[in-house]
Motif scaffolding. Structure first.
Motif, PDB file in Angstrom:
ATOM      1  N   ARG A 237     -50.627 -96.291 -11.934  1.00 32.21           N
ATOM      2  CA  ARG A 237     -50.334 -96.211 -13.369  1.00 32.21           C
ATOM      3  C   ARG A 237     -51.608 -95.840 -14.122  1.00 32.21           C
ATOM      4  N   PHE A 238     -51.417 -95.045 -15.174  1.00 30.83           N
ATOM      5  CA  PHE A 238     -52.527 -94.515 -15.954  1.00 30.83           C
ATOM      6  C   PHE A 238     -52.267 -94.707 -17.437  1.00 30.83           C
ATOM      7  N   ALA A 239     -53.270 -94.429 -18.240  1.00 28.11           N
ATOM      8  CA  ALA A 239     -53.138 -94.585 -19.693  1.00 28.11           C
ATOM      9  C   ALA A 239     -52.121 -93.615 -20.273  1.00 28.11           C
ATOM     10  N   ASP A 240     -52.065 -92.403 -19.704  1.00 26.01           N
ATOM     11  CA  ASP A 240     -51.176 -91.384 -20.254  1.00 26.01           C
ATOM     12  C   ASP A 240     -50.956 -90.280 -19.216  1.00 26.01           C
ATOM     13  N   PHE A 241     -50.184 -89.283 -19.611  1.00 28.29           N
ATOM     14  CA  PHE A 241     -49.856 -88.179 -18.710  1.00 28.29           C
ATOM     15  C   PHE A 241     -51.099 -87.407 -18.276  1.00 28.29           C
ATOM     16  N   THR A 242     -52.026 -87.184 -19.193  1.00 29.20           N
ATOM     17  CA  THR A 242     -53.224 -86.410 -18.866  1.00 29.20           C
ATOM     18  C   THR A 242     -54.034 -87.093 -17.774  1.00 29.20           C
ATOM     19  N   ALA A 243     -54.195 -88.388 -17.859  1.00 30.52           N
ATOM     20  CA  ALA A 243     -54.934 -89.127 -16.839  1.00 30.52           C
ATOM     21  C   ALA A 243     -54.205 -89.077 -15.496  1.00 30.52           C
TER      22      ALA A 243
ATOM     23  N   PHE B 234     -52.108 -86.746 -14.463  1.00 26.74           N
ATOM     24  CA  PHE B 234     -52.171 -85.383 -13.942  1.00 26.74           C
ATOM     25  C   PHE B 234     -53.568 -85.063 -13.405  1.00 26.74           C
ATOM     26  N   GLY B 235     -54.608 -85.549 -14.068  1.00 26.96           N
ATOM     27  CA  GLY B 235     -55.970 -85.357 -13.575  1.00 26.96           C
ATOM     28  C   GLY B 235     -56.160 -85.999 -12.213  1.00 26.96           C
ATOM     29  N   PHE B 236     -55.617 -87.195 -12.046  1.00 27.98           N
ATOM     30  CA  PHE B 236     -55.648 -87.888 -10.754  1.00 27.98           C
ATOM     31  C   PHE B 236     -54.951 -87.053  -9.691  1.00 27.98           C
ATOM     32  N   MET B 237     -53.782 -86.535 -10.026  1.00 29.07           N
ATOM     33  CA  MET B 237     -53.031 -85.719  -9.065  1.00 29.07           C
ATOM     34  C   MET B 237     -53.818 -84.477  -8.666  1.00 29.07           C
ATOM     35  N   ALA B 238     -54.487 -83.865  -9.620  1.00 29.62           N
ATOM     36  CA  ALA B 238     -55.275 -82.666  -9.318  1.00 29.62           C
ATOM     37  C   ALA B 238     -56.414 -83.004  -8.351  1.00 29.62           C
ATOM     38  N   ARG B 239     -57.098 -84.116  -8.601  1.00 26.33           N
ATOM     39  CA  ARG B 239     -58.192 -84.525  -7.704  1.00 26.33           C
ATOM     40  C   ARG B 239     -57.656 -84.832  -6.302  1.00 26.33           C
ATOM     41  N   VAL B 240     -56.534 -85.530  -6.225  1.00 32.12           N
ATOM     42  CA  VAL B 240     -55.939 -85.852  -4.922  1.00 32.12           C
ATOM     43  C   VAL B 240     -55.476 -84.578  -4.227  1.00 32.12           C
ATOM     44  N   ALA B 241     -54.900 -83.642  -4.972  1.00 32.17           N
ATOM     45  CA  ALA B 241     -54.421 -82.394  -4.369  1.00 32.17           C
ATOM     46  C   ALA B 241     -55.558 -81.623  -3.712  1.00 32.17           C
TER      47      ALA B 241
ATOM     48  N   ARG C 209     -44.450 -88.016  -6.743  1.00 31.43           N
ATOM     49  CA  ARG C 209     -43.639 -87.813  -7.935  1.00 31.43           C
ATOM     50  C   ARG C 209     -44.448 -88.299  -9.128  1.00 31.43           C
ATOM     51  N   ASN C 210     -44.379 -87.569 -10.207  1.00 26.15           N
ATOM     52  CA  ASN C 210     -45.067 -87.947 -11.439  1.00 26.15           C
ATOM     53  C   ASN C 210     -44.049 -88.099 -12.552  1.00 26.15           C
ATOM     54  N   CYS C 211     -44.130 -89.193 -13.272  1.00 29.03           N
ATOM     55  CA  CYS C 211     -43.315 -89.412 -14.460  1.00 29.03           C
ATOM     56  C   CYS C 211     -44.224 -90.004 -15.520  1.00 29.03           C
ATOM     57  N   TYR C 212     -44.594 -89.197 -16.496  1.00 32.44           N
ATOM     58  CA  TYR C 212     -45.500 -89.518 -17.591  1.00 32.44           C
ATOM     59  C   TYR C 212     -46.806 -90.130 -17.080  1.00 32.44           C
ATOM     60  N   ASN C 213     -46.962 -91.457 -17.129  1.00 37.72           N
ATOM     61  CA  ASN C 213     -48.235 -92.084 -16.756  1.00 37.72           C
ATOM     62  C   ASN C 213     -48.193 -92.724 -15.370  1.00 37.72           C
ATOM     63  N   ARG C 214     -47.206 -92.392 -14.592  1.00 37.77           N
ATOM     64  CA  ARG C 214     -47.006 -93.012 -13.278  1.00 37.77           C
ATOM     65  C   ARG C 214     -46.982 -91.932 -12.194  1.00 37.77           C
ATOM     66  N   VAL C 215     -47.696 -92.208 -11.091  1.00 37.18           N
ATOM     67  CA  VAL C 215     -47.679 -91.323  -9.933  1.00 37.18           C
ATOM     68  C   VAL C 215     -47.245 -92.153  -8.730  1.00 37.18           C
ATOM     69  N   GLU C 216     -46.162 -91.747  -8.092  1.00 33.64           N
ATOM     70  CA  GLU C 216     -45.662 -92.419  -6.899  1.00 33.64           C
ATOM     71  C   GLU C 216     -46.020 -91.555  -5.695  1.00 33.64           C
ATOM     72  N   ILE C 217     -46.694 -92.153  -4.712  1.00 35.59           N
ATOM     73  CA  ILE C 217     -47.134 -91.407  -3.537  1.00 35.59           C
ATOM     74  C   ILE C 217     -46.548 -92.026  -2.285  1.00 35.59           C
ATOM     75  N   SER C 218     -46.075 -91.170  -1.404  1.00 37.36           N
ATOM     76  CA  SER C 218     -45.587 -91.582  -0.089  1.00 37.36           C
ATOM     77  C   SER C 218     -46.312 -90.743   0.957  1.00 37.36           C
TER      78      SER C 218
ATOM     79  N   VAL D 207     -60.340 -92.220  -4.941  1.00 43.43           N
ATOM     80  CA  VAL D 207     -60.196 -91.392  -6.143  1.00 43.43           C
ATOM     81  C   VAL D 207     -59.723 -92.246  -7.300  1.00 43.43           C
ATOM     82  N   PHE D 208     -58.751 -93.091  -7.049  1.00 44.23           N
ATOM     83  CA  PHE D 208     -58.222 -93.967  -8.106  1.00 44.23           C
ATOM     84  C   PHE D 208     -59.312 -94.919  -8.602  1.00 44.23           C
ATOM     85  N   GLY D 209     -60.081 -95.482  -7.683  1.00 48.43           N
ATOM     86  CA  GLY D 209     -61.156 -96.391  -8.046  1.00 48.43           C
ATOM     87  C   GLY D 209     -62.245 -95.709  -8.865  1.00 48.43           C
TER      88      GLY D 209
END
Length: 99
Positions: A34-40, A42-49, A62-71, A94-96
């Motif tokens: 969970r993040f503060a907002d969509f931008t945060a 999405f930035g996390f997802m970009a770094r992980v990608a 899966r991303n939904c606004y401020n939440r990223v679910e990873i499997s 990355v999250f840390g």
């Protein structure tokens, strides 16, 4: 391709990945971030990608606004491998770094 982890190896990995959960079928690790907002988020997802591409091991997510679910699962192996554990640790790092 690495071999599938046995139950003992999975249990040992989960001890070091306390925020990750094992799927009911034992074939995947998952975590919700969970993040503060969509931008945060999405930035996390970009770094992980970018990191996942370097590792040549890609998450299902899966991303939904401020939440990223990873499997994580190694589809070619039909379950969890050391690659999934390594990627989970890297994702946690990355999250840390964002905290």
């Amino acid at each position: 391709m690495p071999a599938r982890l046995d139950q003992e190896e999975i249990s040992a990995a989960l001890e070091k990945l306390p925020d990750w959960t094992l799927a009911a079928d034992g074939a995947a690790l998952s975590r919700v971030f969970r993040f503060a907002d969509f931008t945060a988020a999405f930035g996390f997802m970009a770094r992980v990608a970018l990191m996942a591409e370097r590792m040549n091991h890609h998450p299902d997510w899966r991303n939904c606004y401020n939440r990223v679910e990873i499997s994580l699962s190694t589809h070619d192996a039909g379950g969890l491998t050391v690659n999934d554990v390594r990627l989970a640790r890297a994702i946690d790092s990355v999250f840390g770094d964002q905290a």
